[in-house]
Design a protein around this motif. Structure first.
Motif, PDB file in Angstrom:
ATOM      1  N   ASP A  46       0.816  -1.204   0.000  1.00 24.06           N
ATOM      2  CA  ASP A  46       0.000   0.000   0.000  1.00 24.06           C
ATOM      3  C   ASP A  46       0.855   1.262   0.000  1.00 24.06           C
ATOM      4  OD1 ASP A  46      -2.565   0.876  -0.287  1.00 24.06           O
ATOM      5  OD2 ASP A  46      -3.000   0.980   1.848  1.00 24.06           O
ATOM      6  N   ALA A  47       2.118   1.125  -0.360  1.00 21.89           N
ATOM      7  CA  ALA A  47       3.035   2.266  -0.361  1.00 21.89           C
ATOM      8  C   ALA A  47       3.419   2.621  -1.789  1.00 21.89           C
ATOM      9  CB  ALA A  47       4.272   1.933   0.462  1.00 21.89           C
ATOM     10  N   PHE A  48       2.678   3.534  -2.387  1.00 21.96           N
ATOM     11  CA  PHE A  48       2.915   3.928  -3.774  1.00 21.96           C
ATOM     12  C   PHE A  48       4.345   4.409  -3.991  1.00 21.96           C
ATOM     13  CE2 PHE A  48       2.880   7.079  -7.210  1.00 21.96           C
ATOM     14  CZ  PHE A  48       2.365   6.310  -8.239  1.00 21.96           C
ATOM     15  N   GLY A  49       4.860   5.161  -3.048  1.00 23.15           N
ATOM     16  CA  GLY A  49       6.195   5.751  -3.190  1.00 23.15           C
ATOM     17  C   GLY A  49       7.330   4.743  -3.215  1.00 23.15           C
ATOM     18  N   THR A  50       7.076   3.518  -2.777  1.00 20.66           N
ATOM     19  CA  THR A  50       8.122   2.491  -2.793  1.00 20.66           C
ATOM     20  C   THR A  50       7.744   1.269  -3.622  1.00 20.66           C
ATOM     21  OG1 THR A  50       7.299   1.421  -0.787  1.00 20.66           O
ATOM     22  CG2 THR A  50       8.940   3.168  -0.503  1.00 20.66           C
ATOM     23  N   ALA A  51       6.574   1.277  -4.210  1.00 17.76           N
ATOM     24  CA  ALA A  51       6.091   0.103  -4.948  1.00 17.76           C
ATOM     25  C   ALA A  51       6.961  -0.240  -6.152  1.00 17.76           C
ATOM     26  CB  ALA A  51       4.645   0.316  -5.386  1.00 17.76           C
ATOM     27  N   HIS A  52       7.680   0.720  -6.681  1.00 18.38           N
ATOM     28  CA  HIS A  52       8.518   0.473  -7.854  1.00 18.38           C
ATOM     29  C   HIS A  52       9.862  -0.150  -7.490  1.00 18.38           C
ATOM     30  CE1 HIS A  52      10.035   4.242  -6.252  1.00 18.38           C
ATOM     31  NE2 HIS A  52      11.141   4.036  -6.950  1.00 18.38           N
ATOM     32  N   ARG A  53      10.170  -0.224  -6.222  1.00 22.57           N
ATOM     33  CA  ARG A  53      11.460  -0.739  -5.792  1.00 22.57           C
ATOM     34  C   ARG A  53      11.431  -2.254  -5.638  1.00 22.57           C
ATOM     35  NH1 ARG A  53      12.038   3.717  -1.105  1.00 22.57           N
ATOM     36  NH2 ARG A  53      12.445   5.488  -2.473  1.00 22.57           N
ATOM     37  N   ALA A  54      12.403  -2.917  -6.201  1.00 27.23           N
ATOM     38  CA  ALA A  54      12.523  -4.366  -6.058  1.00 27.23           C
ATOM     39  C   ALA A  54      13.369  -4.667  -4.821  1.00 27.23           C
ATOM     40  CB  ALA A  54      13.140  -4.975  -7.312  1.00 27.23           C
ATOM     41  N   ALA A  91      -2.533  -5.433  -4.023  1.00 33.63           N
ATOM     42  CA  ALA A  91      -2.371  -3.984  -3.877  1.00 33.63           C
ATOM     43  C   ALA A  91      -3.403  -3.495  -2.872  1.00 33.63           C
ATOM     44  CB  ALA A  91      -2.580  -3.290  -5.220  1.00 33.63           C
ATOM     45  N   GLY A  92      -3.008  -2.568  -2.027  1.00 28.43           N
ATOM     46  CA  GLY A  92      -3.920  -2.008  -1.040  1.00 28.43           C
ATOM     47  C   GLY A  92      -4.777  -0.901  -1.633  1.00 28.43           C
ATOM     48  N   TYR A  93      -5.713  -0.417  -0.836  1.00 32.20           N
ATOM     49  CA  TYR A  93      -6.639   0.619  -1.292  1.00 32.20           C
ATOM     50  C   TYR A  93      -5.928   1.909  -1.690  1.00 32.20           C
ATOM     51  CZ  TYR A  93     -10.359  -2.343   0.515  1.00 32.20           C
ATOM     52  OH  TYR A  93     -11.203  -3.389   0.741  1.00 32.20           O
ATOM     53  N   LEU A  94      -4.925   2.322  -0.913  1.00 30.91           N
ATOM     54  CA  LEU A  94      -4.220   3.571  -1.242  1.00 30.91           C
ATOM     55  C   LEU A  94      -3.411   3.436  -2.527  1.00 30.91           C
ATOM     56  CD1 LEU A  94      -2.998   4.658   2.307  1.00 30.91           C
ATOM     57  CD2 LEU A  94      -4.925   5.568   0.988  1.00 30.91           C
ATOM     58  N   LEU A  95      -2.752   2.296  -2.705  1.00 31.45           N
ATOM     59  CA  LEU A  95      -2.007   2.059  -3.938  1.00 31.45           C
ATOM     60  C   LEU A  95      -2.954   2.037  -5.125  1.00 31.45           C
ATOM     61  CD1 LEU A  95       0.691   1.470  -5.322  1.00 31.45           C
ATOM     62  CD2 LEU A  95       0.325  -0.947  -4.833  1.00 31.45           C
ATOM     63  N   ASP A  96      -4.083   1.378  -4.974  1.00 30.86           N
ATOM     64  CA  ASP A  96      -5.090   1.336  -6.036  1.00 30.86           C
ATOM     65  C   ASP A  96      -5.577   2.746  -6.387  1.00 30.86           C
ATOM     66  OD1 ASP A  96      -6.964  -0.163  -7.778  1.00 30.86           O
ATOM     67  OD2 ASP A  96      -8.479   0.651  -6.404  1.00 30.86           O
TER      68      ASP A  96
END
Length: 138
Positions: free
Chosen positions: A55-63, A79-84
């Motif tokens: 649910d952390a958009f700011g880190t979702a791109h990090r592997a 994916a969580g609600y905030l990420l969605d």
């Protein structure tokens, strides 16, 4: 709070949790393998739960182990609600942006901005309403 992120002690404490209880672990950044998506760390985190919600958009791109690697060790990842919500907003901004389009491109490394700027130019090639503004240090 548990002073570690993985290991037998952490797994024993996790197994004692009742429904609705939460266990706070040490920050994964203190593990050298975190940013390398270390399999051992990912698996260790994965043994602590059955489900993973990103649910952390700011880190979702990090592997990293705690964002990507752990997901492969869960029964179910989602994916969580905030990420969605962020992804839907981003999709709307890309698919149907408010015109004229203004892009504020920040960051200290020029090398990471060039692909973004090239993509924006290509996306708006047929229109003459793209305005780019660079602000250093953002």
């Amino acid at each position: 709070m548990i002073a570690y992120c993985m290991g037998e002690e952490v797994e024993a404490e996790a197994s004692k949790l009742a429904g609705g209880e939460v266990m706070l672990l040490e920050n994964t950044r203190f593990y050298s393998g975190e940013t390398k998506n270390d399999e051992k760390l990912s698996a260790g985190l994965g043994r602590l739960a059955d489900y993973f919600v990103m649910d952390a958009f700011g880190t979702a791109h990090r592997a990293h182990s705690s964002t990507a690697g752990v997901a492969s060790h869960m029964k179910l990842s989602a994916a969580g609600y905030l990420l969605d919500k962020e992804l839907k907003y981003l999709k709307g901004a890309v698919d149907d942006p408010v015109r004229p389009l203004c892009a504020i491109v920040g960051g200290g490394k020029v090398s990471t901005k060039i692909p973004v700027i090239e993509s924006l130019i290509e996306f708006n090639r047929w229109r003459n309403d793209l305005h780019l503004l660079q602000i250093d240090g953002i």
